[in-house]
Design an enzyme around this catalytic site. Sequence first.
Site, PDB file in Angstrom:
ATOM      1  N   LYS A  18      97.704  41.410  39.248  1.00 38.43           N
ATOM      2  CA  LYS A  18      98.556  40.252  39.559  1.00 38.43           C
ATOM      3  C   LYS A  18      99.197  39.750  38.271  1.00 38.43           C
ATOM      4  O   LYS A  18      98.525  39.710  37.224  1.00 38.43           O
ATOM      5  CB  LYS A  18      97.692  39.158  40.203  1.00 38.43           C
ATOM      6  CG  LYS A  18      98.458  37.960  40.730  1.00 38.43           C
ATOM      7  CD  LYS A  18      97.502  36.942  41.368  1.00 38.43           C
ATOM      8  CE  LYS A  18      98.237  35.763  41.978  1.00 38.43           C
ATOM      9  NZ  LYS A  18      97.296  34.788  42.606  1.00 38.43           N
ATOM     10  N   SER A  61      98.771  33.383  47.228  1.00 39.03           N
ATOM     11  CA  SER A  61      99.759  33.759  46.238  1.00 39.03           C
ATOM     12  C   SER A  61      99.635  35.216  45.760  1.00 39.03           C
ATOM     13  O   SER A  61     100.591  35.737  45.193  1.00 39.03           O
ATOM     14  CB  SER A  61      99.639  32.845  45.020  1.00 39.03           C
ATOM     15  OG  SER A  61      98.408  33.029  44.362  1.00 39.03           O
ATOM     16  N   SER A  77      94.145  32.287  47.695  1.00 35.22           N
ATOM     17  CA  SER A  77      95.194  33.215  47.249  1.00 35.22           C
ATOM     18  C   SER A  77      94.797  34.680  47.211  1.00 35.22           C
ATOM     19  O   SER A  77      95.654  35.542  47.079  1.00 35.22           O
ATOM     20  CB  SER A  77      95.709  32.804  45.873  1.00 35.22           C
ATOM     21  OG  SER A  77      96.600  31.728  46.001  1.00 35.22           O
TER      22      SER A  77
END
Lengths: 486, 479
Positions: free
Chosen positions: A81, A156, A180
């Site tokens: 990420k 996210s 997330s």
Amino acid sequence: MSIVDLTVHELVEKLEKKELTITEINKAYAERIKEKEPEVGAFISDLSEDALEEAKKIEEKVSNGEIKNENHLAGIPIAIKDNMCVKGTRTTCASKMLENFVAPYDATVIEKLKAENLTFLGKVNMDEFAMGASTEYSALQKTKNPWNLNCVPGGSSGGSAAVVASKMAPWALGSDTGGSIRQPASFCGIVGLKPTYGLVSRYGLVAFASSLDQIGPMTRDVRDNAMLLNLIVGHDEHDSTSIKTEKKDYTKALVNDVKGLKIGLPKEYFGEGINEEVKASIDKVIEKYKELGAEVEECSLDIAEYALATYYIIACAEASSNLGRFDGIRYGYRTKNFKTLKDIYRNSRTEGFGDEVKRRIILGTYVLSSGYYDAYYKKAQQVRTLVRQEFNKAFEKYDLILTPTSPTTAFEIGTKSNNPLEMYLADICTVSINIAGVPAISVPCGTSSKGLPIGFQLIGKHFDEETIYRAAYTYEQNTDFKGLEG
Amino acid sequence: MAREDYEVVIGLEVHAELSTKSKIFCSCSTEFGGDPNTHCCPICMAMPGTLPVLNEKVVEYAVKAGLATNCEISRNSKNDRKNYFYPDLPKAYQISQYDMPLCENGYVEIETENGPKKIRLLRIHIEEDAGKLNHDPYRGGSLVDLNRAGVPLIETVSMPDISSSAEAEAYLRKLKSIFEYIEVSDCKMQEGSLRADVNVSIRKKGETKLGTRTEMKNMNSFKSIVRAIEYEINRQVEVLDNGGVVSQESLRWDDALGKTFSMRDKEDAQDYRYFPDPDLVAIRLSDEYIEEIRRNLPELPESRRKRYIEEFKLPEYDAKMITASKYLSNMFEKAVEICNNPKSVSNWIMSDIARILNEKELEPSEIPFTAEELGELVVLIDKGTISSAIAKKVLDELFVNPKSPQKIVEEKGWVQISDEGAIKEVVLKVLENNQQSVADYKAGKDKALGFLVGQAMKETKGKANPQMLNKMFLDELKK
């Protein structure tokens, strides 16, 4: 079956048997990314060519014994990420603010992965600064749900979920502040774990809300998840909030047996707002666990209704302070339009941050302001203590708590991005877990009539990831959820 | 109304940089100087994703400071974030302590014209220093140097117990001396490692409510603090006497102009939004930990002063002056060990050394020669190798070109003349050439003797043994 269809433990097995080479694996992924990325749009930095070069070197070092490779993970690729620092690569947080920021150091989790000689396929998309539940708040690009390209991948960590689901990476790291990891895992039909707060070092993870953020593994199955967790846990002298625990091998917890396990079903998480198809799917999970010998019963976590409000106060307060450093002075975006110092601050931040980030900075600044601190921030901290106590109380009676991961399946792109409150409600089942600091996993348990994945959430006691893995593994072994084909 | 009709109330917030080797939240060096941005790392530059880890030495030093100033030490304390934007503050928040400081409710005692006085301390807390802005001489604008960012500080906040600029100076000197003694800070004011925010207010005598205060920020010399306080008192008296009101504001003292200026900017009405730093854990101190530090606390100036009076029979004033600086005090003790003449060492420190330091504007720690060399100087005098007049020349030389006084005396040929024949020769010569003075002396003018001795000293370039000279003149004049 092609290389990219294999889980990591299958890859490891084939590497051990010399049925596959490190270079072959990395090549397969570089090709897969070329094929799939144009439609999914998950990579902010596609590093797969570098990974392939690195893989060749690693292969040579493994064969000449320079790399010991005890865990047989050398050369296994991973996606990261884009809020974790990897030295020498861009770490953008999907923000215009950091679009050209090159990290000068490695996050602790990255150091650990490098120590095992994993290769890095790239940095993947997310909501800007991890604020959002659909990855639509990325300022850099749109990522689509590989199951249905009209839908969001969740957020996210939407990029991480999308690359694992679309087989552009065998596994990925995400971060979870209020759901997330788990919510996008649920939306994309993969396994995602948010570890206990303090289990994984946050050093090098660009902070959103320091007291809630945790890095965790996002994988095709439960075994891979335990294997990746093994690699990233441990006390870090660079992170005061990381906890000293004894080294565990989480794959040892993967036992196909839930007999006698006590599972609580908090009724507050099954009420209004839960989509009927999701509910029906979870009901089947419950039946399955009963069938496998677990003791499942309804319980109550009535403080839960305050968790969402508490979460948004605490998370935004911390974010408003954490994001102060993006001021246009030392690194990151600086406005061209300034005469005074105040212009630099104001215009850099106005132009560099997206609306959702600004919304949360304003909210966070407000709740910390003198005159409002007691009514909001302090009160929220008190409620946080109550949430934690209530979870502890529930865990006196139950080994695990089971809930849906998200009240809905993946929604269509554009349907919620202009309605912050509705977007915040997407976190309703997951935020209380971060507030309490306990671990939780999302495991896929079926698809909706529209063909979108559904996930259920298992919540465990502090530092008891093992029981979570045991129950998740048992479920997985006794059902037949199939990941995205093709 | 005159100034005498007002009572002055002063409080000080003193920032002292701690002399730990590494910074408060990372392992960078705290050393002063160095090329800009060479003592920093991703952590103190606030790179995204970095986290602070508290340096335990900082806690230890702050506890030391608290114990040495009679504070209660908190068993339970924490770090808070103070949020504001400024280019020298890379995180846009300073990690400080808000409502649970490490040390509380202490006091230090100062000497005033009305005798000893206790100045109460509200608290001592730990925090990080900010970086520095340097003017860019080539392109204009400012450049940020983060070498100082993250250097540990303790902030000592006094109660408003100080009633004059003299007391403010005495308080600050006392604090400085304590911190030097317990070796928590080098307190070099010119390097900014000790600086004070000075709060001043006045009220009519007899009034119980405090007047509105103004705050002068970042003062770093005793002289300017005293001048600034005097200026500010007079300014406030004038404002009140003219029927005005003092407004609560931050002021900047301009040392060259001798004036304070308002720093007020309405947009700077700061709300620091303090909250506990979630990246750091609570600071919990055990009784054993605190007791261990208390046991190892070095001797404080108070106790040394008493010891100098009792053991070395120094006058109260001398003992106080010497012990005010740990460096001087250490020098004194070492020199006494060598020459075993405390009175003489004390005299040298109190008179000539103090004068030279003053002239050259040096701190005691900048004395270029060693305590051993000072001790040796006194030994040379006591043995009669040199006269005290020569000794003064040796001392001057020590400040310029420090080396063993014995060597200086030999190289310069300054050994005292104690040979009776040689002295007699000089005496006879001087008497011969100064008939008038001889006549004056015989007429009862005792002063003439001094003149003659002076002439003989001149003749010998100060090398003649003064006692012998005196005696021989008297003998000759009696003849």
